[in-house]
Design an enzyme around this catalytic site. Structure first.
Site, PDB file in Angstrom:
ATOM      1  N   ILE A 260       0.866  -1.130   0.039  1.00 53.18           N
ATOM      2  CA  ILE A 260      -0.020   0.002  -0.082  1.00 53.18           C
ATOM      3  C   ILE A 260       0.925   1.190  -0.034  1.00 53.18           C
ATOM      4  O   ILE A 260       1.801   1.338   0.589  1.00 53.18           O
ATOM      5  CB  ILE A 260      -0.855  -0.080   1.223  1.00 53.18           C
ATOM      6  CG1 ILE A 260      -1.859  -1.077   1.049  1.00 53.18           C
ATOM      7  CG2 ILE A 260      -1.547   1.288   1.511  1.00 53.18           C
ATOM      8  CD1 ILE A 260      -2.709  -1.749   2.331  1.00 53.18           C
TER       9      ILE A 260
ATOM     10  N   HIS B  59      -7.089  -4.049 -10.589  1.00 50.50           N
ATOM     11  CA  HIS B  59      -7.279  -4.737  -9.605  1.00 50.50           C
ATOM     12  C   HIS B  59      -8.435  -5.647 -10.305  1.00 50.50           C
ATOM     13  O   HIS B  59      -9.116  -5.229 -10.994  1.00 50.50           O
ATOM     14  CB  HIS B  59      -8.271  -3.803  -8.747  1.00 50.50           C
ATOM     15  CG  HIS B  59      -8.695  -4.534  -7.411  1.00 50.50           C
ATOM     16  ND1 HIS B  59      -7.926  -4.946  -6.499  1.00 50.50           N
ATOM     17  CD2 HIS B  59      -9.837  -4.959  -7.339  1.00 50.50           C
ATOM     18  CE1 HIS B  59      -9.051  -5.527  -5.392  1.00 50.50           C
ATOM     19  NE2 HIS B  59     -10.087  -5.588  -5.952  1.00 50.50           N
TER      20      HIS B  59
END
Ligand code: GRF
Length: 205
Positions: free
Chosen positions: A97, A114
């Site tokens: 992240i 994604h």
């Protein structure tokens, strides 16, 4: 021309697919650098074979969302003369992240792929989440990265049908095929200046 930077952690099939499209002059962008946080990422050798420079910035136990790690990435990018004005940063299976500081620094210039139709199934193991939930369709999303997890403005999506006989593996395979179609498309749109961010939406001209 903009500089393309791709961040990976593993296999690098999206990276390979984008780099091949760039090499075939299908996308007007300069493939400047591939960075991996894992020294053994398979994608590194693929990038080198395609003539793209690589760097390894190891995580060394630093947690995701951490500026201490991300500032090292910024130093590497600056070493290669990559600035927030002249780049597009593509996350392609980069299993970290990003910190809010990094995202603010390269605001509107970081994309991610994604393997689900966001906002459904964010985070890890999205294909498994989709299978377990029992959805009849899933797919993939290219989006800009903001400070949340898989929450940024959506650029492109592609849908696949899920059958009763599907497994996590077969869904992942079908979705990956679509990922390989839409990620290069999104990079091309960006390289041509055709994507405008308007709040949480994108407007594609
Ligand atoms: C892809 O499924 C992508 O959607 C996800 O991580 C995987 C990366 O695969 N973010 P690859 O390394 O591009 O082959």
């Amino acid at each position: 021309m903009l500089n393309l930077v791709i961040l990976i952690s593993g296999r690098g099939s999206n990276m390979e697919n984008i780099l091949k499209a760039v090499k075939k002059n299908k996308i007007p962008i300069k493939p400047l650098l591939v960075i991996s946080n894992k020294p053994d990422a398979k994608g590194l050798a693929i990038a080198q074979k395609l003539g793209v420079k690589t760097e390894i910035v190891e995580s060394n136990g630093l947690k995701g969302g951490n500026w201490e790690y991300d500032s090292k990435l910024v130093s590497v990018l600056e070493k290669h003369k990559i600035t927030p004005q002249n780049c597009l940063i593509c996350l392609a299976g980069f299993m970290r992240i990003m910190s809010p500081e990094f995202i603010r620094h390269y605001k509107g210039r970081i994309m991610n792929i994604h393997p689900a139709i966001l906002p459904a199934f964010p985070g890890l193991h999205s294909q498994r989440q989709a299978l377990e939930y029992g959805v009849k369709y899933s797919g993939c999303t290219v989006h800009f990265v903001d400070e949340g997890v898989d929450t940024g403005p959506i650029i492109l999506q592609s849908v696949v049908k899920i059958k009763n006989s599907d497994t996590e593996e077969s869904i992942s395979k079908k979705i990956l095929k679509e990922e390989h179609k839409i990620y290069p498309k999104a990079v091309k749109l960006f390289a041509k200046g055709k994507i405008k961010i308007d709040g949480r939406k994108t407007i594609i001209s």
